[in-house]
Write a protein that holds these residues in place. Structure first.
Motif, PDB file in Angstrom:
ATOM      1  N   ALA A  91      48.162  10.510  88.134  1.00  0.00           N
ATOM      2  CA  ALA A  91      48.083   9.581  89.262  1.00  0.00           C
ATOM      3  C   ALA A  91      49.443   9.432  89.936  1.00  0.00           C
ATOM      4  O   ALA A  91      49.530   9.364  91.176  1.00  0.00           O
ATOM      5  CB  ALA A  91      47.564   8.224  88.788  1.00  0.00           C
ATOM      6  N   SER A  92      50.512   9.388  89.159  1.00  0.00           N
ATOM      7  CA  SER A  92      51.852   9.276  89.730  1.00  0.00           C
ATOM      8  C   SER A  92      52.199  10.509  90.560  1.00  0.00           C
ATOM      9  O   SER A  92      52.790  10.400  91.638  1.00  0.00           O
ATOM     10  CB  SER A  92      52.885   9.076  88.615  1.00  0.00           C
ATOM     11  OG  SER A  92      54.170   8.949  89.158  1.00  0.00           O
ATOM     12  N   ALA A  94      50.048  12.489  92.070  1.00  0.00           N
ATOM     13  CA  ALA A  94      49.228  12.415  93.292  1.00  0.00           C
ATOM     14  C   ALA A  94      49.852  11.446  94.289  1.00  0.00           C
ATOM     15  O   ALA A  94      49.860  11.701  95.500  1.00  0.00           O
ATOM     16  CB  ALA A  94      47.810  11.989  92.945  1.00  0.00           C
ATOM     17  N   ARG A  95      50.393  10.358  93.799  1.00  0.00           N
ATOM     18  CA  ARG A  95      50.947   9.333  94.680  1.00  0.00           C
ATOM     19  C   ARG A  95      52.275   9.752  95.317  1.00  0.00           C
ATOM     20  O   ARG A  95      52.510   9.487  96.491  1.00  0.00           O
ATOM     21  CB  ARG A  95      51.150   8.050  93.883  1.00  0.00           C
ATOM     22  CG  ARG A  95      51.690   6.914  94.709  1.00  0.00           C
ATOM     23  CD  ARG A  95      51.794   5.648  93.896  1.00  0.00           C
ATOM     24  NE  ARG A  95      52.259   4.554  94.732  1.00  0.00           N
ATOM     25  CZ  ARG A  95      52.556   3.366  94.284  1.00  0.00           C
ATOM     26  NH1 ARG A  95      52.409   3.093  92.996  1.00  0.00           N
ATOM     27  NH2 ARG A  95      52.981   2.428  95.101  1.00  0.00           N
ATOM     28  N   TRP A  96      53.139  10.422  94.557  1.00  0.00           N
ATOM     29  CA  TRP A  96      54.508  10.660  95.015  1.00  0.00           C
ATOM     30  C   TRP A  96      54.864  12.104  95.303  1.00  0.00           C
ATOM     31  O   TRP A  96      55.940  12.370  95.851  1.00  0.00           O
ATOM     32  CB  TRP A  96      55.499  10.117  93.989  1.00  0.00           C
ATOM     33  CG  TRP A  96      55.355   8.656  93.769  1.00  0.00           C
ATOM     34  CD1 TRP A  96      54.902   8.037  92.629  1.00  0.00           C
ATOM     35  CD2 TRP A  96      55.637   7.610  94.706  1.00  0.00           C
ATOM     36  NE1 TRP A  96      54.892   6.679  92.806  1.00  0.00           N
ATOM     37  CE2 TRP A  96      55.343   6.387  94.084  1.00  0.00           C
ATOM     38  CE3 TRP A  96      56.105   7.588  96.013  1.00  0.00           C
ATOM     39  CZ2 TRP A  96      55.503   5.161  94.708  1.00  0.00           C
ATOM     40  CZ3 TRP A  96      56.270   6.370  96.653  1.00  0.00           C
ATOM     41  CH2 TRP A  96      55.975   5.173  95.998  1.00  0.00           C
ATOM     42  N   ASP A 100      48.712  14.137 100.301  1.00  0.00           N
ATOM     43  CA  ASP A 100      47.703  13.091 100.458  1.00  0.00           C
ATOM     44  C   ASP A 100      48.065  11.813  99.701  1.00  0.00           C
ATOM     45  O   ASP A 100      47.291  10.872  99.656  1.00  0.00           O
ATOM     46  CB  ASP A 100      46.317  13.589 100.047  1.00  0.00           C
ATOM     47  CG  ASP A 100      46.242  14.097  98.613  1.00  0.00           C
ATOM     48  OD1 ASP A 100      47.290  14.424  98.034  1.00  0.00           O
ATOM     49  OD2 ASP A 100      45.126  14.179  98.079  1.00  0.00           O
ATOM     50  N   GLY A 101      49.259  11.740  99.155  1.00  0.00           N
ATOM     51  CA  GLY A 101      49.715  10.549  98.450  1.00  0.00           C
ATOM     52  C   GLY A 101      50.453   9.600  99.377  1.00  0.00           C
ATOM     53  O   GLY A 101      50.494   9.768 100.598  1.00  0.00           O
ATOM     54  N   GLU A 102      51.069   8.608  98.765  1.00  0.00           N
ATOM     55  CA  GLU A 102      51.801   7.592  99.516  1.00  0.00           C
ATOM     56  C   GLU A 102      53.047   8.178 100.198  1.00  0.00           C
ATOM     57  O   GLU A 102      53.360   7.820 101.329  1.00  0.00           O
ATOM     58  CB  GLU A 102      52.202   6.465  98.561  1.00  0.00           C
ATOM     59  CG  GLU A 102      52.762   5.253  99.248  1.00  0.00           C
ATOM     60  CD  GLU A 102      52.920   4.094  98.280  1.00  0.00           C
ATOM     61  OE1 GLU A 102      53.945   3.418  98.364  1.00  0.00           O
ATOM     62  OE2 GLU A 102      52.019   3.881  97.439  1.00  0.00           O
ATOM     63  N   ASN A 104      55.300  12.096  99.910  1.00  0.00           N
ATOM     64  CA  ASN A 104      55.545  13.339  99.202  1.00  0.00           C
ATOM     65  C   ASN A 104      57.049  13.572  99.073  1.00  0.00           C
ATOM     66  O   ASN A 104      57.715  13.985 100.023  1.00  0.00           O
ATOM     67  CB  ASN A 104      54.888  14.514  99.928  1.00  0.00           C
ATOM     68  CG  ASN A 104      54.950  15.788  99.114  1.00  0.00           C
ATOM     69  OD1 ASN A 104      55.589  15.831  98.061  1.00  0.00           O
ATOM     70  ND2 ASN A 104      54.300  16.819  99.589  1.00  0.00           N
TER      71      ASN A 104
END
Length: 133
Positions: A91-92, A94-96, A100-102, A104
């Motif tokens: 999840a981390s 994917a997020r960072w 498509d994360g918060e 890249n």
């Protein structure tokens, strides 16, 4: 992911000088290189769904054995995790570290590897000129 020594490891590394603290730098350097390579290959974006190393290699046009080694390093550093025989991004990650994360941040690793670090080599320090690649 950053290495987080537990209390005993911190005691041995930093207080008692029973282990070389520079090992953390070595581990961080390996993690850094693995992350930049994974970004170059498109590993993190492709692992939105679990893939075996062979299936992922087909998808991103990579050597399955070499990719398996990279996935092992990424798993050891917390960027991907095993799902049976397959791997999936955390999840981390994917997020960072994906588009498509918060945010890249992966291109910054590539920037440092390709643009900044070459200026830190010994030849440049001695001659004032960057080494030719």
């Amino acid at each position: 992911m950053p290495v987080r020594p537990n209390a005993l490891e911190r005691l041995a590394l930093f207080r008692l000088d029973r282990a070389p603290p520079a090992m953390l730098d070595l581990l961080g350097a390996g993690s850094f290189r693995a992350l930049a390579l994974a970004h170059d290959l498109g590993v993190f974006d492709a692992l939105a769904e679990p893939h075996t190393p062979a299936a992922l290699a087909d998808r991103i046009d990579a050597d399955p054995a070499a990719l398996g080694d990279l996935l092992g390093a990424l798993a050891a550093n917390g960027y991907v995790e095993r799902d049976g025989e397959a791997f999936v991004r955390t999840a981390s990650t994917a997020r960072w570290l994906t588009d498509d994360g918060e945010a890249n941040l992966a291109p910054w690793f590539v920037f440092w590897r390709d643009v900044v670090f070459p200026f830190w080599d010994a030849q440049r320090r001695r001659s004032g000129r960057a080494a030719r690649r």
